[in-house]
Design an enzyme around this catalytic site. Structure first.
Site, PDB file in Angstrom:
ATOM      1  N   GLU A  30       9.404  -3.864  13.274  1.00 23.72           N
ATOM      2  CA  GLU A  30       9.120  -2.845  12.257  1.00 23.72           C
ATOM      3  C   GLU A  30       7.875  -2.079  12.704  1.00 23.72           C
ATOM      4  O   GLU A  30       6.800  -2.681  12.850  1.00 23.72           O
ATOM      5  CB  GLU A  30       8.876  -3.482  10.891  1.00 23.72           C
ATOM      6  CG  GLU A  30       8.533  -2.422   9.855  1.00 23.72           C
ATOM      7  CD  GLU A  30       8.349  -2.955   8.447  1.00 23.72           C
ATOM      8  OE1 GLU A  30       7.817  -4.058   8.283  1.00 23.72           O
ATOM      9  OE2 GLU A  30       8.749  -2.245   7.505  1.00 23.72           O
ATOM     10  N   CYS A  46       9.814   1.812   3.410  1.00 20.23           N
ATOM     11  CA  CYS A  46      10.682   0.704   3.809  1.00 20.23           C
ATOM     12  C   CYS A  46      12.113   1.170   3.995  1.00 20.23           C
ATOM     13  O   CYS A  46      12.944   0.420   4.480  1.00 20.23           O
ATOM     14  CB  CYS A  46      10.607  -0.410   2.790  1.00 20.23           C
ATOM     15  SG  CYS A  46      11.220   0.126   1.212  1.00 20.23           S
ATOM     16  N   LYS A  76      -1.102  -7.249  -9.350  1.00 22.74           N
ATOM     17  CA  LYS A  76      -2.079  -7.301  -8.258  1.00 22.74           C
ATOM     18  C   LYS A  76      -1.781  -6.130  -7.323  1.00 22.74           C
ATOM     19  O   LYS A  76      -0.856  -6.166  -6.530  1.00 22.74           O
ATOM     20  CB  LYS A  76      -1.983  -8.622  -7.487  1.00 22.74           C
ATOM     21  CG  LYS A  76      -3.290  -8.947  -6.831  1.00 22.74           C
ATOM     22  CD  LYS A  76      -3.392  -9.016  -5.347  1.00 22.74           C
ATOM     23  CE  LYS A  76      -2.664  -8.517  -4.246  1.00 22.74           C
ATOM     24  NZ  LYS A  76      -3.410  -7.544  -3.406  1.00 22.74           N
ATOM     25  N   GLU A 129      -5.010  -4.060  -2.111  1.00 25.16           N
ATOM     26  CA  GLU A 129      -6.467  -3.841  -2.055  1.00 25.16           C
ATOM     27  C   GLU A 129      -6.809  -2.544  -1.323  1.00 25.16           C
ATOM     28  O   GLU A 129      -7.918  -2.044  -1.430  1.00 25.16           O
ATOM     29  CB  GLU A 129      -7.173  -5.043  -1.405  1.00 25.16           C
ATOM     30  CG  GLU A 129      -6.811  -5.346   0.045  1.00 25.16           C
ATOM     31  CD  GLU A 129      -5.563  -6.218   0.177  1.00 25.16           C
ATOM     32  OE1 GLU A 129      -4.598  -6.052  -0.597  1.00 25.16           O
ATOM     33  OE2 GLU A 129      -5.549  -7.075   1.090  1.00 25.16           O
ATOM     34  N   ARG A 130      -5.794  -1.981  -0.585  1.00 25.03           N
ATOM     35  CA  ARG A 130      -6.070  -0.757   0.166  1.00 25.03           C
ATOM     36  C   ARG A 130      -5.924   0.497  -0.694  1.00 25.03           C
ATOM     37  O   ARG A 130      -6.458   1.537  -0.365  1.00 25.03           O
ATOM     38  CB  ARG A 130      -5.130  -0.680   1.369  1.00 25.03           C
ATOM     39  CG  ARG A 130      -5.371  -1.859   2.311  1.00 25.03           C
ATOM     40  CD  ARG A 130      -4.750  -1.610   3.631  1.00 25.03           C
ATOM     41  NE  ARG A 130      -3.463  -2.281   3.747  1.00 25.03           N
ATOM     42  CZ  ARG A 130      -2.760  -2.309   4.861  1.00 25.03           C
ATOM     43  NH1 ARG A 130      -3.187  -1.689   5.926  1.00 25.03           N
ATOM     44  NH2 ARG A 130      -1.618  -2.950   4.905  1.00 25.03           N
ATOM     45  N   PHE A 186       0.802  -1.229   0.000  1.00 27.62           N
ATOM     46  CA  PHE A 186       0.000   0.000   0.000  1.00 27.62           C
ATOM     47  C   PHE A 186       0.829   1.271   0.000  1.00 27.62           C
ATOM     48  O   PHE A 186       0.331   2.340  -0.341  1.00 27.62           O
ATOM     49  CB  PHE A 186      -0.934   0.016   1.227  1.00 27.62           C
ATOM     50  CG  PHE A 186      -0.248   0.462   2.500  1.00 27.62           C
ATOM     51  CD1 PHE A 186      -0.096   1.809   2.794  1.00 27.62           C
ATOM     52  CD2 PHE A 186       0.268  -0.470   3.397  1.00 27.62           C
ATOM     53  CE1 PHE A 186       0.566   2.228   3.947  1.00 27.62           C
ATOM     54  CE2 PHE A 186       0.929  -0.063   4.547  1.00 27.62           C
ATOM     55  CZ  PHE A 186       1.069   1.295   4.818  1.00 27.62           C
ATOM     56  N   SER A 211       5.268  -7.033   3.500  1.00 28.02           N
ATOM     57  CA  SER A 211       5.848  -7.362   4.800  1.00 28.02           C
ATOM     58  C   SER A 211       6.632  -8.676   4.732  1.00 28.02           C
ATOM     59  O   SER A 211       6.387  -9.510   3.845  1.00 28.02           O
ATOM     60  CB  SER A 211       4.733  -7.474   5.840  1.00 28.02           C
ATOM     61  OG  SER A 211       3.818  -8.458   5.416  1.00 28.02           O
TER      62      SER A 211
HETATM   63  P1  NAD Z   1       1.489  -6.649   3.162  1.00 26.30           P
HETATM   64  O1  NAD Z   1       2.496  -7.708   3.287  1.00 26.30           O
HETATM   65  O2  NAD Z   1       0.362  -6.630   4.134  1.00 26.30           O
HETATM   66  O3  NAD Z   1       0.800  -6.696   1.708  1.00 26.30           O
HETATM   67  C1  NAD Z   1       1.566  -6.765   0.523  1.00 26.30           C
HETATM   68  C2  NAD Z   1       0.760  -7.525  -0.532  1.00 26.30           C
HETATM   69  O4  NAD Z   1       0.551  -8.867  -0.076  1.00 26.30           O
HETATM   70  C3  NAD Z   1      -0.610  -6.913  -0.796  1.00 26.30           C
HETATM   71  O5  NAD Z   1      -0.847  -6.910  -2.184  1.00 26.30           O
HETATM   72  C4  NAD Z   1      -1.567  -7.843  -0.038  1.00 26.30           C
HETATM   73  O6  NAD Z   1      -2.807  -7.968  -0.684  1.00 26.30           O
HETATM   74  C5  NAD Z   1      -0.844  -9.179  -0.024  1.00 26.30           C
HETATM   75  N1  NAD Z   1      -1.083  -9.951   1.198  1.00 26.30           N
HETATM   76  C6  NAD Z   1      -1.278  -9.457   2.456  1.00 26.30           C
HETATM   77  N2  NAD Z   1      -1.424 -10.470   3.336  1.00 26.30           N
HETATM   78  C7  NAD Z   1      -1.312 -11.621   2.637  1.00 26.30           C
HETATM   79  C8  NAD Z   1      -1.363 -13.010   2.986  1.00 26.30           C
HETATM   80  N3  NAD Z   1      -1.556 -13.386   4.241  1.00 26.30           N
HETATM   81  N4  NAD Z   1      -1.192 -13.915   2.011  1.00 26.30           N
HETATM   82  C9  NAD Z   1      -0.993 -13.553   0.732  1.00 26.30           C
HETATM   83  N5  NAD Z   1      -0.949 -12.247   0.349  1.00 26.30           N
HETATM   84  C10 NAD Z   1      -1.099 -11.295   1.275  1.00 26.30           C
HETATM   85  O7  NAD Z   1       2.277  -5.247   3.169  1.00 26.30           O
HETATM   86  P2  NAD Z   1       1.672  -3.780   3.252  1.00 26.30           P
HETATM   87  O8  NAD Z   1       1.139  -3.554   4.637  1.00 26.30           O
HETATM   88  O9  NAD Z   1       0.791  -3.508   2.092  1.00 26.30           O
HETATM   89  O10 NAD Z   1       3.000  -2.914   3.035  1.00 26.30           O
HETATM   90  C11 NAD Z   1       3.879  -2.580   4.073  1.00 26.30           C
HETATM   91  C12 NAD Z   1       5.045  -3.530   4.157  1.00 26.30           C
HETATM   92  O11 NAD Z   1       5.748  -3.554   2.918  1.00 26.30           O
HETATM   93  C13 NAD Z   1       6.078  -3.112   5.193  1.00 26.30           C
HETATM   94  O12 NAD Z   1       6.505  -4.254   5.886  1.00 26.30           O
HETATM   95  C14 NAD Z   1       7.198  -2.518   4.363  1.00 26.30           C
HETATM   96  O13 NAD Z   1       8.474  -2.564   4.959  1.00 26.30           O
HETATM   97  C15 NAD Z   1       7.143  -3.389   3.154  1.00 26.30           C
HETATM   98  N6  NAD Z   1       7.778  -2.746   2.024  1.00 26.30           N
HETATM   99  C16 NAD Z   1       9.013  -3.199   1.646  1.00 26.30           C
HETATM  100  C17 NAD Z   1       9.677  -2.595   0.602  1.00 26.30           C
HETATM  101  C18 NAD Z   1      11.047  -3.055   0.192  1.00 26.30           C
HETATM  102  O14 NAD Z   1      11.533  -2.586  -0.807  1.00 26.30           O
HETATM  103  N7  NAD Z   1      11.683  -3.950   0.923  1.00 26.30           N
HETATM  104  C19 NAD Z   1       9.078  -1.536  -0.089  1.00 26.30           C
HETATM  105  C20 NAD Z   1       7.817  -1.118   0.317  1.00 26.30           C
HETATM  106  C21 NAD Z   1       7.170  -1.728   1.375  1.00 26.30           C
END
Ligand code: NAD
Length: 497
Positions: free
Chosen positions: A390, A289, A181, A184-185, A157, A234
């Site tokens: 985090e 991140c 994909k 969704e937020r 998101f 994450s």
């Molecule tokens: P998230 O992991 O909740 O969601 C990321 C994606 O995974 C979304 O498209 C979501 O629909 C999907 N998803 C969520 N839960 C899932 C599950 N249980 N099974 C399968 N798919 C699932 O992350 P977020 O809250 O949208 O974003 C924040 C996180 O992203 C933070 O931890 C941040 O550090 C990380 N991030 C990392 C980088 C990097 O370059 N390392 C860059 C941006 C964000």
């Protein structure tokens, strides 16, 4: 003053085969404006069957797209770059509405996204292979790069525009067809961007969108036609996607969470350090991140930096990102606000002192928003869960160390390795840090060491699973398969024509 949002709630659709399609999902997830709590859209939680339909559309488009010369493929990207530039204000406003970051931050995000389009326009050179004549007399060997087929990206998101663009331009410029994909937020920015992609005249099925949550992610990991997955989110989900896609025989690049440290030496330019570290920790409400989350001070920097950062944090104007003068927006959801406030409380009960406490601010006219103000916690014990977790919010923890070696040890112990920074005026200290710090992106007097699009976005330890990173040359290698051709034509050469 609050800016009107949208007159209606947008029902998001999937895009495949060159057209928008209403999802048959029975469940939807609300998209809200984090500054007001107002519902502005609904994301369908598409099914496994719908994922298959989208992937089939991408697969049908692949043979013709793959045969389209690279020089022709990039013409669509040149057109896209111009369209994005023309619409940058409108697109940035959408990011503020669904994600909460300020308009200036949203525009800066788009600049990073557009930069990736520009770099991918170099594919006719970047995708070239190499060769050597006479590996044995009369025999030549060549390496050529070919696209994989259907590739997919699953994104978070916090950067609704930039992160899809870490992947999309390279994937299609290399001749693959692409399934995205979105989170969704925050699906509205991608939705509008797709309308612009369509305007480039790109052939049907080259770029496709499937909206949803976990079921869509798992279906993409399992689908036999999807050759590669790029994931950002994450760490627990990154690991899940990595393992599940590996079981299905795919290539993956999965970027996870982070906990970034900055070391402040007493010889640092304290005015510069204060400003840059404040921007890093509190910009985008700490939801980056590469945001600095722990500052380790050495020697007298313990006091000088603490006083300076407390002043900088207290002066940040928090509010709705489209209002004039606002420097920091809300966090993404009420649950996120509650989680962050809980972590601050945990740190305080573990012995940290809140030098600046941003919990539960009252913002006139924005009672429904997920606001926190910048928070600075001093003396966070290394044993506190706050030191390792985090937070993904506007919270900076201060820890003190006696030496740079002790400070680097904190970084070494962290499970994450996205970024580490040092503030100093000493070249020797900078060189030592660059050499020893165990993180994939290093900043020297830099708060957010984000690589330009022509360098890979490195991440180490639990911040990345895979080998080839997003952006730059790594992206080209990730999205292509190398093929070796060994040729002998020596008989024809000796024949007299
Ligand atoms: P998230 O992991 O909740 O969601 C990321 C994606 O995974 C979304 O498209 C979501 O629909 C999907 N998803 C969520 N839960 C899932 C599950 N249980 N099974 C399968 N798919 C699932 O992350 P977020 O809250 O949208 O974003 C924040 C996180 O992203 C933070 O931890 C941040 O550090 C990380 N991030 C990392 C980088 C990097 O370059 N390392 C860059 C941006 C964000």
């Amino acid at each position: 003053m609050s800016t009107p949002v949208t007159s209606q709630v947008i029902d998001v659709q999937n895009y495949f085969g060159g057209a928008w399609h209403k999802s048959s999902a029975s469940e939807y997830s609300n998209v809200t404006n984090p500054a007001t709590g107002e519902v502005i859209g609904r994301t369908p939680l598409s099914s496994k069957t719908e994922v298959d339909t989208v992937v089939q559309a991408a697969a049908a488009a692949f043979p013709a797209w793959r045969r389209t010369p690279a020089g022709e493929r990039i013409q669509y990207l040149f057109r896209l770059k111009n369209l994005l530039e023309e619409h940058i204000d409108e697109l940035s406003k959408l990011i503020t509405l669904e994600n909460g970051k300020t308009f200036a931050e949203a525009k800066a995000e788009w600049r990073r996204g557009i930069e990736n389009v520009e770099v991918a326009c170099g594919i006719p050179i970047m995708m070239q292979g190499y060769n050597l004549e006479d590996i044995t007399p009369g025999v030549d060997e060549t390496l050529i790069r070919q696209p994989l087929g259907v590739v997919a990206a699953i994104v978070p998101f916090n950067f609704p525009a930039m992160i899809p663009f870490w992947f999309l331009p390279y994937a299609i410029a290399c001749g693959n067809t692409f399934v995205l994909k979105p989170s969704e937020r925050v699906p509205l920015t991608v939705r509008r961007t797709m309308e612009l992609i369509e305007k480039t005249g790109i052939p049907k099925g080259v770029v496709n969108i499937v909206n949803g949550g976990r079921e869509v992610v798992d279906a993409l990991c399992d689908h036999p036609t999807v050759r590669a997955i790029s994931f950002v989110g994450s760490t627990p989900v990154a690991k899940h996607v990595y393992q599940r896609s590996a079981a299905a025989g795919k290539r993956m690049q999965c970027q996870g969470g982070a906990k970034n440290h900055v070391i402040v030496l007493p010889d640092a330019d304290m005015d510069l350090a204060k400003q840059i570290i404040s921007d890093s920790a509190f910009g985008c409400a700490g939801q980056r991140c590469l945001a600095v989350s722990v500052a380790v001070t050495i020697g007298e920097a313990q006091k000088t930096f603490r006083d300076a950062i407390a002043e900088a944090a207290s002066s940040i104007k928090v509010g709705f990102g489209l209002d004039t003068g606002v420097q920091m927006g809300p966090v993404i959801s009420p649950a996120s606000k509650q989680r962050i406030e809980g972590l601050i409380a945990q740190g305080v009960s573990d012995g940290a002192k809140p030098v600046v406490d941003g919990r539960n601010p009252k913002l006139a006219n924005y009672e429904g928003g997920n606001f926190l103000k910048p928070t600075v916690l001093d003396g966070v014990p290394a044993s506190s869960s706050l030191a390792d977790t985090e937070i993904f919010g506007p919270v900076l923890s201060l820890i003190h160390a006696d030496t740079i070696d002790e400070a680097i040890e904190f970084i070494r112990k962290s499970p994450y390795g996205n970024q580490a920074s040092l503030f100093t005026t000493s070249g020797a200290a900078a060189r030592k840090f660059r050499y020893e710090a165990p993180a994939g992106n290093i900043g020297i007097n830099i708060g957010v060491a984000a690589p330009m699009a022509y360098f890979p976005f490195s991440g180490w330890k639990e911040s990345f699973f895979g080998i080839l990173h997003a952006q730059g040359k790594d992206a080209v290698e990730f999205y292509t398969e190398s093929k070796i051709v060994v040729e002998r034509w020596s008989r024809q050469e000796t024949r007299k024509f």
